[in-house]
Design an enzyme around this catalytic site. Structure first.
Site, short mmCIF file in Angstrom:
data_model
loop_
_atom_site.label_atom_id
_atom_site.label_comp_id
_atom_site.label_asym_id
_atom_site.label_seq_id
_atom_site.Cartn_x
_atom_site.Cartn_y
_atom_site.Cartn_z
N GLU A 61 -20.69 6.53 41.60
CA GLU A 61 -20.83 7.98 41.39
C GLU A 61 -21.35 8.71 42.63
O GLU A 61 -20.80 9.74 43.03
CB GLU A 61 -21.69 8.27 40.16
N GLU A 117 -12.27 12.41 40.18
CA GLU A 117 -11.74 11.34 39.32
C GLU A 117 -10.64 10.57 40.04
O GLU A 117 -10.54 9.36 39.91
CB GLU A 117 -11.24 11.91 37.98
N GLY A 123 -17.36 15.95 31.82
CA GLY A 123 -16.34 16.78 32.44
C GLY A 123 -15.00 16.07 32.47
O GLY A 123 -13.97 16.64 32.09
N1 BES Z 1 -17.39 8.46 35.27
C1 BES Z 1 -17.74 9.82 35.04
C2 BES Z 1 -17.62 10.24 33.61
C3 BES Z 1 -18.67 9.70 32.68
C4 BES Z 1 -19.96 10.07 32.81
C5 BES Z 1 -18.36 8.87 31.66
C6 BES Z 1 -20.92 9.59 31.93
C7 BES Z 1 -19.31 8.38 30.79
C8 BES Z 1 -20.61 8.74 30.92
C9 BES Z 1 -16.89 10.76 35.89
O1 BES Z 1 -16.37 10.21 37.04
C10 BES Z 1 -17.78 11.87 36.33
O2 BES Z 1 -18.66 11.63 37.10
N2 BES Z 1 -17.57 13.07 35.82
C11 BES Z 1 -18.40 14.20 36.07
C12 BES Z 1 -17.74 15.20 36.97
C13 BES Z 1 -17.83 14.84 38.41
C14 BES Z 1 -17.05 15.79 39.26
C15 BES Z 1 -19.25 14.81 38.92
C16 BES Z 1 -18.67 14.84 34.74
O3 BES Z 1 -18.02 14.47 33.77
O4 BES Z 1 -19.56 15.67 34.67
ZN ZN Z 2 -17.63 10.04 38.67
#
Ligand code: BES
Ligand code: ZN
Length: 883
Positions: A328, A306, A269
């Site tokens: 997370e 983010e 996302g």
């Molecule tokens: N750090 C993650 C993005 C990520 C996830 C990068 C897996 C590499 C591998 C980001 O902070 C995140 O958690 N994004 C989520 C959305 C969030 C609102 C839960 C996503 O991308 O689904």
């Molecule tokens: Zn995250």
């Protein structure tokens, strides 16, 4: 190209790095097929590594090595060893030294979308978890923190915007305007997974934010030209997030700029790179015509998420990837709290719990179950799961429940103070709450290590002579892969006891024990609590606000459920009572095909639902939640074994129809009174009215009379916003017929030029329970707007079919599973991360009835037999077949 046999990494094997890198200077010259990266690293042996500083092994994959030098002297082939995954220097100086490494990469050919890649002529990077090693040789692990200076160079016509982490320090023209460059410096030490760089022809919308200490921060969101207006909501969300983190947690932003870039091909996302968040454009772009309320809501929460990582993830990062929930889970908790404060806290809680149960409880009950902090992994990308995220957030929430809001905040403050600038662990995080509050969280920590959803089996016995109520609780901890023996956990249970009039009775435990905040601490395998001075037989309201991620088993009579539904002072539990009532009704209807049914329960449920939904003192968004039945996946999870998705689908349809008929006048009235007046506004109240109107429409349409179909078609064609239009499209596509064909053609015509919005069109067709859907999905894969290299398209079409169409995906002939297997294999050759995610659609295959189970096994075995699988897919398929 890939490491031969992927070997698991274990938490218990963690060792500090032998070397540290304090400073990184990168010089990146962008070119579509041959980008040159020059990296200068300030390296020193790590004093924490016990003085041993043997070989320096740098990670690197899919790289072409150019020149390499140590302290200014070129190295030759005999000075290092090069493999597909590493560059190793056997001899290094005893003290600090400088390493220069030149590498070349091909962004255009990068379809895995990890490292540096190109999408829509935009260069961008994705380094979490281990993408930086696809850009240059490095110690690619989160406990190596360095400050970065990044120089980016490109063709100014094709790539006018050049961005990287931190603050801009310099920019200029080169070669008489043939090239230009920008230099960015990030003063905060960070792990390489937070590195980012973007280059492209993008348009910014800008704003400023004044922090609590009075500093001005320049904000910018970069989007495709012509889409600037659609970024306004994201900008608004960003500013509200920044303010909220100051007010709720005392956290202020730390750089002079905060940039967001929206790109169209992105595996996830969004990503929290320091000062330069990169987003999937579907989570930035929104206007009333193009985006649903759900999208507005998602944008608000992902932008917040983010942004919140800046403190929980960036300023304090993870020691190793086993600690992923440290950033997370905590950040999801924070974004949930933010959404609850910005909107309705109760409705937000309902949405979050629904999501947790549908995804995390399902994961926890199947072959992919793992603890919130896993103990081993083969491919870390496979552990960005509902368990790490959602259950991880619940664990933080429980700490707040156990400690109370005030001590929780003290613990957070201590965490920020003690660990700022560090790569921390779960133990260190929990110790902050113990130290700040004086509470022992030793047993509580089992939440991080024991997988599976605990079940609380509860009985309440009332003694009318002694006026006491005895609450007996047993915790049942299910067996999960690799964990057969489990210790009793510390489970906070918030509860109330309702008297016959529906009001809360005073809670008094025998021996005068306190019940802080209405929360009981369940800590033993079997435990009982005696309440005294209970004037009449009480009805228990357990797990108020969903105080712990557990299942409660308590067989209340329907009358008691209706009492809770009508009166519970805890609105979450009022919804829970309604939802549980619907679930038990559906399960009974599924069983009916095999045997008798308790007469009239569906009608009773429908009438009780009508009474609850009619109460106008409840906000529309909440009433909309009441009207949503448990999903078919929820019912399947509750049934647990020998699941026949076709029977569940039928029961679901029947109950929807019955509610539509029983509550017809009420629903018709809501449909009329909730209609929007005046201009569209994405605020929570207006969205709530639209949600209630759409929910009423769903149930009315389930009756299927000609008037209902006409209303539905009109809802589509007269819609003034995407929330109405997309909902009608979904319902029409599910029905089929000329109205559906007409609406789908219209939608395609309106939105074929918009790669974000057209995904709604793909998804609506993929979700249709009609018999021809699989054939339709296959045909749509040949549609010119579909591409297997575009993750959003894959998710909209293949993902929706496999994860949101239980009837057609689970065809008894196994064609749905075979289709998924085929697509997983095709995807695996370009984007293993997405391939492994899609395969997750089969995570509950063992709970299916025998015929489908055999078909699913065949599909999984076909994948497992395939040669040259990625480690991503290899790990998932073997865990699925193993357990
Ligand atoms: N750090 C993650 C993005 C990520 C996830 C990068 C897996 C590499 C591998 C980001 O902070 C995140 O958690 N994004 C989520 C959305 C969030 C609102 C839960 C996503 O991308 O689904
Ligand atoms: Zn995250």
């Amino acid at each position: 190209m890939k490491p031969e046999t992927p070997r698991p990494v274990h938490l218990k094997d963690y060792r500090p790095p032998a070397y540290l890198i304090d400073k990184v200077d990168l010089d990146v010259s962008l070119h579509a097929t041959r980008t040159r990266v020059r990296s200068r690293l300030q390296v020193r042996p790590n004093p924490q590594a016990g003085g041993r500083h043997g070989p320096l092994r740098l990670d690197g994959e899919h790289l072409e090595l150019g020149e390499i030098g140590l302290d200014g002297r070129p190295l030759t082939k005999k000075d290092y060893k090069l493999t597909d995954t590493a560059l190793t220097l056997s001899k290094t100086p005893a003290g600090p030294f400088t390493l220069d490494i030149e590498t070349f990469v091909d962004p255009q050919a990068n379809k895995a979308l990890q490292g540096l890649y190109r999408t829509n002529n935009v260069y961008c990077t994705q380094c979490e978890a281990q993408g930086f090693r696809r850009i240059t040789y490095f110690l690619d692990r989160p406990d190596v923190l360095a400050t970065y200076t990044v120089r980016v160079e490109a063709d100014p016509n094709e790539t006018p915007v050049l961005l990287a982490n931190g603050n801009l320090v310099e920019r200029g023209m080169l070669q008489g305007g043939k090239r230009h460059y920008a230099v960015w410096r990030d003063p905060f030490p960070k792990p390489c997974y937070l590195f980012a760089l973007v280059g492209g022809d993008l348009a910014p919308i800008t704003s400023t934010f004044r922090t609590m200490s009075g500093r001005n921060v320049d904000l910018a969101i970069y989007v495709e030209h012509g889409k600037e207006e659609r970024a306004a909501w994201a900008m608004d969300s960003l500013k509200r997030s920044m303010r909220w983190d100051e007010q709720r947690f005392g956290r202020e932003y730390d750089l002079d700029v905060f940039n967001i870039v929206a790109v169209s091909d992105f595996n996830m996302g969004a990503m929290e790179n320091k000062g330069l968040n990169v987003f999937n454009d579907r989570l930035i772009l929104a206007s009333p015509e193009s985006a649903t309320d759900a999208t507005f809501e998602a944008i608000e929460s992902v932008v917040a998420h983010e942004y919140f990582h800046n403190w929980t993830g960036n300023r304090i990062t993870c020691r190793d990837w086993f600690q992923l929930c440290l950033k997370e889970g905590l950040t999801v908790f924070r974004d949930q709290e933010f959404s609850g404060d910005e909107r309705s806290a109760t409705v937000q809680r309902i949405i979050d719990v629904r999501q947790l149960r549908t995804h995390q409880f399902t994961e926890d009950a199947g072959p992919l179950a793992h603890p919130v902090r896993p103990e081993s992994y083969i491919e870390i990308n496979n552990f960005y799961t509902a368990t790490v995220y959602e259950k991880g957030a619940e664990v933080v929430r429980m700490i707040q429940t156990v400690l109370g809001a005030e001590d929780f905040r003290k613990g957070m403050d201590l965490y920020f103070e003690r660990h700022d600038g560090q790569a921390a662990t779960i133990e260190e995080f929990v110790a902050c709450f113990e130290d700040a509050s004086g509470t022992d969280l030793g047993q509580f920590k089992l939440w991080y290590s024991q997988a599976g959803t605990p079940e609380l089996v509860v009985a309440l016995r009332y003694d009318k002579d002694k006026k006491t109520a005895l609450l007996e609780v047993e915790q049942v901890l299910p067996v999960t892969p690799g964990q057969s023996q489990k210790k009793p956990m510390h489970i906070p249970v918030r509860l109330g006891l309702l008297g016959a009039n529906g009001h809360d009775l005073a809670l008094k435990l025998e021996n005068g024990a306190e019940l802080a905040d209405g929360v009981l601490s369940v800590t033993k395998r079997r435990q009982s609590f005696r309440f005294v001075d209970v004037p009449s037989r009480p009805v228990p309201s357990l797990l108020r606000g969903f105080s712990a991620p557990v299942n409660v088993t308590l067989d209340l009579p329907d009358d008691d459920v209706e009492l809770l539904m009508a009166n519970d002072a805890d609105l979450f539990n009022r919804w829970q009572a309604a939802n549980g009532y619907a679930a038990r009704t559906l399960i009974e209807m599924v069983g009916k095909s095999a045997g008798g049914r308790k007469a009239g329960r569906p009608q009773r449920y429908a009438r009780a639902l009508g009474a609850a939904v009619a109460s106008e003192e409840l906000e529309p968004a909440y009433r909309a939640e009441l009207l949503k039945l448990p999903t078919q996946a929820d019912v399947a999870r509750l049934i647990g074994k020998n699941v026949d998705p076709a029977l569940i689908h039928r029961a679901h349809r029947q109950l929807s129809k019955l509610i539509g008929r029983t509550l017809g006048p009420l629903l018709e009235d809501l449909y009329v009174t909730m209609a929007g007046k005046g201009d569209f506004s994405p605020d929570a109240q207006s969205a709530g009215r639209r949600a209630l109107r759409n929910a009423a429409l769903t149930l009315l349409s389930a009756r299927g009379t000609p008037e209902d179909t006409a209303r539905l078609a009109k809802h589509y064609f007269k819609a003034t916003n995407m929330t109405e239009r997309a909902h009608a499209l979904l319902l029409l596509a599910a029905r089929g017929g000329p109205e559906a064909a007409h609406a789908l053609a219209d939608f395609h015509e309106r939105w074929k030029g918009d790669h974000v919005v057209i995904d709604t069109w793909f998804a609506a067709q993929a979700q249709s329970p009609l018999a021809g859907t699989l054939g339709k999905v296959k045909a749509l894969m040949r549609h010119p707007l579909f591409a297997l290299t575009a993750p959003n398209k894959v998710r909209a079409l293949i993902g929706t079919f496999a994860m949101a169409n239980p009837l057609q995906f689970n065809r008894p002939d196994g064609a749905g599973y075979a289709f998924l297997a085929e697509q997983v294999l095709a995807l695996d050759r370009m984007n293993p991360q997405i391939a492994a995610r899609m395969l997750g659609a089969l995570r509950s295959w063992r709970a299916l009835e025998a015929g489908r189970r055999a078909q699913a096994r065949k599909a999984l075995q076909r994948i497992a037999r395939t040669k040259q699988l990625s480690s991503d897919v290899q790990e998932i398929v073997s865990r699925m077949l193993e357990a």
